[in-house]
Design a protein around this motif. Sequence first.
Motif, PDB file in Angstrom:
ATOM      1  N   ALA A 183       1.243  -1.229  -0.223  1.00 44.05           N
ATOM      2  CA  ALA A 183      -0.208   0.306   0.025  1.00 44.05           C
ATOM      3  C   ALA A 183       0.770   1.130  -0.385  1.00 44.05           C
ATOM      4  O   ALA A 183       0.707   2.155  -0.536  1.00 44.05           O
ATOM      5  N   GLY A 184       2.032   0.966   0.961  1.00 42.62           N
ATOM      6  CA  GLY A 184       2.826   2.820   1.057  1.00 42.62           C
ATOM      7  C   GLY A 184       3.775   2.384  -0.341  1.00 42.62           C
ATOM      8  O   GLY A 184       3.384   3.597  -1.670  1.00 42.62           O
ATOM      9  N   ARG A 185       4.470   1.422  -0.558  1.00 42.46           N
ATOM     10  CA  ARG A 185       5.930   1.893  -1.219  1.00 42.46           C
ATOM     11  C   ARG A 185       5.311   1.971  -2.510  1.00 42.46           C
ATOM     12  O   ARG A 185       5.798   2.246  -3.611  1.00 42.46           O
ATOM     13  N   ALA A 186       4.395   1.358  -2.972  1.00 42.93           N
ATOM     14  CA  ALA A 186       3.967   0.757  -4.854  1.00 42.93           C
ATOM     15  C   ALA A 186       2.726   1.867  -4.708  1.00 42.93           C
ATOM     16  O   ALA A 186       1.557   0.947  -5.199  1.00 42.93           O
ATOM     17  N   PHE A 187       2.084   2.828  -3.663  1.00 38.92           N
ATOM     18  CA  PHE A 187       0.599   3.106  -4.128  1.00 38.92           C
ATOM     19  C   PHE A 187       0.473   3.740  -5.214  1.00 38.92           C
ATOM     20  O   PHE A 187      -0.248   3.905  -5.817  1.00 38.92           O
ATOM     21  N   GLU A 188       1.633   4.552  -5.807  1.00 38.76           N
ATOM     22  CA  GLU A 188       1.563   5.383  -7.175  1.00 38.76           C
ATOM     23  C   GLU A 188       0.703   4.339  -8.210  1.00 38.76           C
ATOM     24  O   GLU A 188       0.573   4.555  -8.963  1.00 38.76           O
ATOM     25  N   GLN A 189       2.048   3.102  -8.244  1.00 42.23           N
ATOM     26  CA  GLN A 189       1.719   1.950  -9.539  1.00 42.23           C
ATOM     27  C   GLN A 189      -0.237   1.589  -9.130  1.00 42.23           C
ATOM     28  O   GLN A 189      -0.445   0.993 -10.061  1.00 42.23           O
ATOM     29  N   VAL A 190      -0.614   1.051  -7.783  1.00 39.67           N
ATOM     30  CA  VAL A 190      -1.213   0.379  -7.824  1.00 39.67           C
ATOM     31  C   VAL A 190      -2.550   1.657  -8.316  1.00 39.67           C
ATOM     32  O   VAL A 190      -4.187   1.729  -8.894  1.00 39.67           O
ATOM     33  N   ARG A 191      -2.404   3.087  -7.766  1.00 36.78           N
ATOM     34  CA  ARG A 191      -3.469   4.028  -8.401  1.00 36.78           C
ATOM     35  C   ARG A 191      -3.573   3.917  -9.735  1.00 36.78           C
ATOM     36  O   ARG A 191      -4.864   3.667 -10.256  1.00 36.78           O
ATOM     37  N   ASN A 192      -1.861   4.037 -10.234  1.00 33.11           N
ATOM     38  CA  ASN A 192      -2.554   4.852 -12.006  1.00 33.11           C
ATOM     39  C   ASN A 192      -2.226   2.723 -12.776  1.00 33.11           C
ATOM     40  O   ASN A 192      -2.856   3.410 -13.745  1.00 33.11           O
ATOM     41  N   SER A 193      -1.682   2.386 -11.980  1.00 33.85           N
ATOM     42  CA  SER A 193      -1.926   1.348 -13.056  1.00 33.85           C
ATOM     43  C   SER A 193      -3.090   0.218 -12.891  1.00 33.85           C
ATOM     44  O   SER A 193      -3.567  -0.998 -13.510  1.00 33.85           O
ATOM     45  N   ILE A 194      -3.392   0.501 -11.919  1.00 34.88           N
ATOM     46  CA  ILE A 194      -4.462  -0.828 -11.308  1.00 34.88           C
ATOM     47  C   ILE A 194      -6.041   0.117 -10.616  1.00 34.88           C
ATOM     48  O   ILE A 194      -7.427  -0.468 -11.779  1.00 34.88           O
ATOM     49  N   GLY A 195      -5.986   1.076  -9.894  1.00 34.37           N
ATOM     50  CA  GLY A 195      -7.036   1.752  -9.702  1.00 34.37           C
ATOM     51  C   GLY A 195      -7.682   2.890 -10.924  1.00 34.37           C
ATOM     52  O   GLY A 195      -8.809   2.794 -11.401  1.00 34.37           O
ATOM     53  N   TYR A 196      -6.908   3.507 -11.661  1.00 35.02           N
ATOM     54  CA  TYR A 196      -7.563   4.538 -12.873  1.00 35.02           C
ATOM     55  C   TYR A 196      -7.682   3.960 -13.460  1.00 35.02           C
ATOM     56  O   TYR A 196      -8.954   3.846 -14.531  1.00 35.02           O
ATOM     57  N   PRO A 197      -7.091   2.424 -14.374  1.00 33.60           N
ATOM     58  CA  PRO A 197      -8.051   1.915 -15.493  1.00 33.60           C
ATOM     59  C   PRO A 197      -8.882   1.004 -14.665  1.00 33.60           C
ATOM     60  O   PRO A 197      -9.491   0.316 -15.469  1.00 33.60           O
ATOM     61  N   HIS A 198      -9.029   0.493 -13.795  1.00 34.49           N
ATOM     62  CA  HIS A 198      -9.843   0.526 -12.988  1.00 34.49           C
ATOM     63  C   HIS A 198     -10.033  -1.378 -12.959  1.00 34.49           C
ATOM     64  O   HIS A 198     -10.639  -2.290 -13.976  1.00 34.49           O
ATOM     65  N   LEU A 199      -8.228  -1.955 -13.735  1.00 28.39           N
ATOM     66  CA  LEU A 199      -8.298  -3.077 -13.669  1.00 28.39           C
ATOM     67  C   LEU A 199      -8.503  -4.095 -12.657  1.00 28.39           C
ATOM     68  O   LEU A 199      -8.655  -3.606 -11.705  1.00 28.39           O
ATOM     69  N   ASN A 200      -8.654  -5.399 -13.320  1.00 31.11           N
ATOM     70  CA  ASN A 200      -9.169  -6.820 -12.441  1.00 31.11           C
ATOM     71  C   ASN A 200      -8.167  -7.288 -11.009  1.00 31.11           C
ATOM     72  O   ASN A 200      -7.720  -8.884 -11.809  1.00 31.11           O
ATOM     73  N   VAL A 201      -7.082  -7.401 -10.382  1.00 26.76           N
ATOM     74  CA  VAL A 201      -6.089  -6.965 -10.113  1.00 26.76           C
ATOM     75  C   VAL A 201      -5.887  -7.409  -8.585  1.00 26.76           C
ATOM     76  O   VAL A 201      -6.915  -6.095  -7.543  1.00 26.76           O
ATOM     77  N   LYS A 202      -5.554  -8.902  -7.736  1.00 23.79           N
ATOM     78  CA  LYS A 202      -6.073  -7.965  -6.039  1.00 23.79           C
ATOM     79  C   LYS A 202      -5.006  -8.062  -4.930  1.00 23.79           C
ATOM     80  O   LYS A 202      -3.914  -8.786  -5.697  1.00 23.79           O
ATOM     81  N   ILE A 203      -4.909  -7.544  -4.233  1.00 23.32           N
ATOM     82  CA  ILE A 203      -3.909  -7.459  -3.356  1.00 23.32           C
ATOM     83  C   ILE A 203      -3.870  -7.944  -2.424  1.00 23.32           C
ATOM     84  O   ILE A 203      -5.114  -7.226  -1.558  1.00 23.32           O
TER      85      ILE A 203
END
Length: 314
Positions: free
Chosen positions: A85-105
């Motif tokens: 959640a912390g170190r990878a926040f930007e990638q979670v936001r831009n690569s998963i959240g923004y395109p609303h992809l089907n990824v589970k963390i």
Amino acid sequence: MADVKKIATRDSYGNALKELGAQHDDLIVFDADLAGATKTATFQKAFPGRHFDCGIAEGNMIAVAAGASTMGLVPFASSFAMFAAGRAFEQVRNSIGYPHLNVKIGATHGGISVGEDGASHQCCEDFALMRSIPGMVVMSPADDVEARAMVKAAYEYVGPVYIRFGRAAVPVFHEEEGYTFEIGKGEVLQDGTDVAIIANGLMVAEAIEAGKLLAEAGISARIINMATIKPLDEELVLKAARECGKIITCEEHNILGGLGEAVCGVLAEKCPTPVRRIGVNDEFGHSGPAAALLKQFGLSAEHIVEVAKDFCGK
């Protein structure tokens, strides 16, 4: 609760992945050099060709998982909460959240109960970070039965999901037979009328114990397990507010940005109600045994009882 079976929800996570992996060929798992700790090694041993170690490069892991999801696969990407959640926040936001992809963390080792790993690894900000991403489901299971059902529900849900799992073993209070879990729905574990205690994660077991102690003191406490922080079960929160008149929230997270603020946001707009928040009081943790730290930070049944008695004027 010494005689109650205890299991760490990170173990539940590994076991659930293995079980689901046998049923679904499209489930794959990514880890960031922590498979033994996150327990994705359980899946790795069963399905070595579908487990990928991305090394200590959490941002890259999230990006790879995002790409895999666009090929019809269902990736679970795992690391400690501080890194996922912390170190990878930007990638979670831009690569998963923004395109609303089907990824589970699958984020393990969240909260103060990480213990001796110290302040740098005791992530008490992950709910706040993940709640801020549009469309992200955020959950924290209370025991083994709920955790395994939650992983299954996450697999079946189409969209991004963040689940926090714990390092410490916690009591198993759910009965496996007949149990069902639904994303976005809370659970009343004990009815009450004087105060409603809304908790998640390891704080649910503490709330259950507090409920018993409060009953002995003449206080009727409604105990609610709110495993899904986002989307919040607003209907259940409002019902508790109207029927009990007082709310206490309990979470192993900063009181800012997590379950407490989610509950307060709903109540402020729809049913103004007195609330007391129990959690980490906007401070960092430090190194020490998990059990001792939880008591020191007031994340215990005893502290819940103290707050409830003061709140109810008894």
